[in-house]
Each structure stands twice: as structure tokens, then as C-alpha cells.
Write an enzyme that holds these catalytic residues in place. Structure first.
Site, short mmCIF file in Angstrom:
data_model
loop_
_atom_site.label_atom_id
_atom_site.label_comp_id
_atom_site.label_asym_id
_atom_site.label_seq_id
_atom_site.Cartn_x
_atom_site.Cartn_y
_atom_site.Cartn_z
N ASN A 172 -2.43 13.05 -3.84
CA ASN A 172 -3.57 13.59 -4.61
C ASN A 172 -3.88 15.02 -4.19
O ASN A 172 -4.06 15.90 -5.03
CB ASN A 172 -4.82 12.75 -4.34
CG ASN A 172 -4.89 11.53 -5.24
OD1 ASN A 172 -4.34 11.52 -6.32
ND2 ASN A 172 -5.56 10.49 -4.78
N ASP A 178 -2.48 9.53 -10.27
CA ASP A 178 -2.59 8.45 -11.28
C ASP A 178 -1.21 8.07 -11.82
O ASP A 178 -0.91 6.89 -12.00
CB ASP A 178 -3.48 8.89 -12.45
CG ASP A 178 -4.95 8.82 -12.10
OD1 ASP A 178 -5.28 8.34 -11.00
OD2 ASP A 178 -5.78 9.24 -12.93
N HIS A 217 -5.00 14.89 -8.77
CA HIS A 217 -5.40 13.50 -9.05
C HIS A 217 -4.61 12.90 -10.22
O HIS A 217 -4.24 11.71 -10.19
CB HIS A 217 -6.91 13.48 -9.36
CG HIS A 217 -7.52 12.14 -9.17
ND1 HIS A 217 -7.62 11.23 -10.19
CD2 HIS A 217 -8.06 11.55 -8.08
CE1 HIS A 217 -8.21 10.14 -9.74
NE2 HIS A 217 -8.49 10.30 -8.44
N ASP A 238 0.86 -1.20 0.00
CA ASP A 238 0.00 0.00 0.00
C ASP A 238 0.89 1.25 0.00
O ASP A 238 1.82 1.35 0.81
CB ASP A 238 -0.89 -0.04 1.25
CG ASP A 238 -1.92 1.07 1.26
OD1 ASP A 238 -3.10 0.78 1.06
OD2 ASP A 238 -1.52 2.24 1.49
N GLU A 250 -4.94 2.32 -3.86
CA GLU A 250 -3.47 2.38 -3.94
C GLU A 250 -2.84 1.14 -3.33
O GLU A 250 -1.74 1.15 -2.81
CB GLU A 250 -2.98 3.68 -3.27
CG GLU A 250 -2.84 3.71 -1.77
CD GLU A 250 -4.15 3.61 -0.98
OE1 GLU A 250 -5.18 3.18 -1.53
OE2 GLU A 250 -4.11 3.94 0.22
N1 LIG Z 1 -5.23 9.46 -8.20
C1 LIG Z 1 -5.88 8.39 -7.77
N2 LIG Z 1 -6.17 8.28 -6.45
C2 LIG Z 1 -6.79 7.17 -6.02
C3 LIG Z 1 -7.15 6.14 -6.90
N3 LIG Z 1 -7.76 5.16 -6.16
C4 LIG Z 1 -7.76 5.59 -4.88
N4 LIG Z 1 -7.18 6.80 -4.78
C5 LIG Z 1 -6.98 7.64 -3.59
O1 LIG Z 1 -6.12 6.99 -2.69
C6 LIG Z 1 -6.29 7.63 -1.44
C7 LIG Z 1 -6.15 6.61 -0.32
O2 LIG Z 1 -6.17 7.31 0.85
P1 LIG Z 1 -6.18 6.63 2.26
O3 LIG Z 1 -6.97 5.34 2.22
O4 LIG Z 1 -6.63 7.64 3.25
O5 LIG Z 1 -4.74 6.18 2.51
P2 LIG Z 1 -3.37 6.98 2.47
O6 LIG Z 1 -3.55 8.44 2.29
O7 LIG Z 1 -2.51 6.31 1.49
O8 LIG Z 1 -2.81 6.75 3.91
P3 LIG Z 1 -2.16 5.43 4.47
O9 LIG Z 1 -2.60 4.29 3.62
O10 LIG Z 1 -2.66 5.32 5.87
O11 LIG Z 1 -0.69 5.64 4.44
C8 LIG Z 1 -7.67 8.29 -1.48
O12 LIG Z 1 -7.51 9.70 -1.46
C9 LIG Z 1 -8.24 7.86 -2.82
O13 LIG Z 1 -9.03 8.85 -3.43
C10 LIG Z 1 -6.85 6.30 -8.28
O14 LIG Z 1 -7.13 5.44 -9.13
N5 LIG Z 1 -6.21 7.42 -8.67
#
Ligand SMILES: Nc1nc2c(ncn2[C@@H]2O[C@H](COP(=O)(O)OP(=O)(O)OP(=O)(O)O)[C@@H](O)[C@H]2O)c(=O)[nH]1
Length: 252
Positions: free
Chosen positions: A137, A146, A142, A129, A172
Site C-alpha cells: 500500500n 486492492d 491503496h 496472511d 489481508e
Molecule cells: N489496499 C487495502 N489495504 C488494506 C485493506 N485492508 C487492510 N489493508 C491494509 O493491510 C495492511 C496490513 O498491515 P499490517 O497488519 O501491518 O501487516 P503487514 O504489513 O502485512 O505485515 P505482516 O503481516 O507482519 O507481514 C494495513 O496497511 C492495512 O491498511 C484493503 O481492503 N485494501
């Protein structure tokens, strides 16, 4: 010459004159008939030739239409083939990273678990992860997020062996299937991967910004369901996050 004889008054009284005149008359009638028959025959032959030509033209036209339809049908089949491949790809692969999607990963997870059981060979499962991805983002947009996902996907896949599998588990998060490797060696591989990802540079982020990833790793136990092993890797991932991120945590 016969006409001249018949017209000549010298022979008018000749006993054969009337017979010759009758024969000449008969000849002329027959000649006229023959002429009519010949003209008729010419007309029939001409009309036959015209019919033959139109039949040939019709046949060639139909042949051309058939060839056109065959070409259209071939093109249509090619399109259907491409469409099927695209659909197949879309149903098993993630559009953003082109990696196997969760559906394909679940299938492969079951297959690899079954193979591990059958051959009694190890199977390691990792959940990776990206850390603080939301921040990427939020700070860089965004599209930059990506781009980071695509690059991480590519770097992770390229760092693995040919028969390992890396897919997008969601958001992610990436699932890694590492067959025929000890947990100890898999941990070293995952450790190298976190270092590699932390060293990546991105044009879409600021110069000093470094991403990192946390990985939860476990070994599949042959008496459990594959999803139990994934749940254990997930718990190990949570521990890696809690432990400060940018690290590998193993759940034995
Ligand atoms: N750009 C982009 N962002 C994505 C995609 N899928 C998920 N996300 C973003 O990934 C982010 C995941 O955030 P969190 O689950 O809070 O996790 P994190 O910020 O990585 O924090 P930790 O995992 O605790 O380190 C969210 O803001 C989602 O919108 C994608 O396909 N593209």
C-alpha cells in the site's frame, strides 16, 4: 288515393263518405303516433348505443390501467428480488474480493466442524496472511493494494478443491476450510499455494516486486470448539511470520 276520394265532390253525399273520413282521420292520428314512437325508440336506441360505447371504452381504459399496474408490479417484484439477492450477497460476501466474509465463514466453520465430528472425517483450517502488505500500500498505493487482494483471493480460491472454502477473514487475511484431508496433505497443498502466490506478477506493482504469504495450519480436534482451532491456526501463522514469512507452519 283515400284523400282523392274524400276530396272528390262526386262522393260527397255518399253514405260511407263520413265513415271513410272518420277512419282516415283515425288512421292519420295513429300514423303520427307510430311515427313519434318510432322516433322515440330510435333516440332511446341511439342513446343506449352511446352509453354502451362509453361503457366499453371505460372498461377498456380500466383494463389498460390494470395491465399497466400489473407490469409495474412485476417490475417492482423483480427489483425487490434483485435487491434481496444483492442484500443477501452483501451480508455474506466481501465487496472487494467477492469471497465469503467473516460472518459466512463463521457459519461454515461451525457446519464443517459439526460434520467432521458426525462423520469422523478430518477438517483442516488454514489462516493465510499476505506478508508486508502495508509496504504494498505504502509503495504502490491503496488501489494497487486492492488489486493484489483481489488477485490473491482469486488465485487462492481457484487453487482449492470444489468443496474447500476460502473467505476473507479481515484485512489481508484469509481463512481456508479444507474438509476431508489429512494434515499432511493439507500442508503440501498450502505449500504449493504459497509458491503459487509468490510467483504472481502484477501490472500494478514494479516488475521485480514479488508478494508472498504466510500460512498457519491446523487440524480441527473433534472435542474442541471451532474457534479454538482458528486460534491455534492464528498462533501458527504468527510463528510463520516470526520464522521469516513466505512459509507454512503447522500446529499439530
Ligand atoms: N489496499 C487495502 N489495504 C488494506 C485493506 N485492508 C487492510 N489493508 C491494509 O493491510 C495492511 C496490513 O498491515 P499490517 O497488519 O501491518 O501487516 P503487514 O504489513 O502485512 O505485515 P505482516 O503481516 O507482519 O507481514 C494495513 O496497511 C492495512 O491498511 C484493503 O481492503 N485494501
Amino acid at each position: 288515393m283515400v284523400e282523392a276520394l274524400l276530396a272528390d265532390s262526386t262522393y260527397a253525399g255518399h253514405p260511407l263518405h263520413s265513415a271513410l273520413a272518420a277512419l282516415w282521420e283515425l288512421y292519420l292520428t295513429q300514423a303520427q303516433r307510430l311515427d313519434r314512437i318510432a322516433r322515440l325508440s330510435d333516440r332511446v336506441q341511439f342513446s343506449e348505443r352511446v352509453h354502451e360505447r362509453t361503457r366499453t371504452e371505460r372498461f377498456e381504459k380500466q383494463l389498460r390501467q390494470l395491465e399497466k399496474m400489473t407490469r409495474i408490479s412485476d417490475r417492482y417484484q423483480d427489483m425487490m428480488h434483485e435487491l434481496n439477492s444483492a442484500l443477501q450477497q452483501a451480508s455474506t460476501h466481501d465487496a472487494l474480493t467477492s469471497l465469503p466474509n467473516r460472518r459466512l465463514l463463521n457459519d461454515r466453520l461451525k457446519q464443517e466442524a459439526a460434520r467432521s465430528k458426525r462423520l469422523e472425517t478430518p477438517l483442516c483450517i488454514g489462516l493465510l496472511d499476505i506478508d508486508h502488505f502495508k509496504q504494498v500500500n505504502d509503495t504502490f498505493g491503496h488501489d494497487a493494494g486492492d488489486e493484489v487482494l483481489r488477485t490473491v483471493a482469486c488465485a487462492t480460491r481457484d487453487s482449492l478443491r470444489e468443496y474447500d472454502l476460502c473467505g476473507r477473514w479481515g484485512g489481508e487475511e484469509f481463512l481456508l476450510l479444507l474438509p476431508a484431508i489429512s494434515l499432511e496433505d493439507a500442508e503440501a497443498t498450502m505449500q504449493r499455494l504459497t509458491e503459487l502466490l509468490h510467483g504472481l506478477r502484477f501490472d500494478c506493482l514494479s516488475e521485480e516486486y514479488r508478494i508472498s504469504a504466510s500460512i498457519g495450519l491446523t487440524a480441527y480436534r473433534q472435542d474442541e470448539r471451532p474457534e479454538d482451532a482458528v486460534a491455534r491456526a492464528d498462533a501458527a501463522l504468527l510463528e510463520a511470520k516470526r520464522g521469516g514469512r513466505n512459509r507454512v507452519t503447522v500446529a499439530a
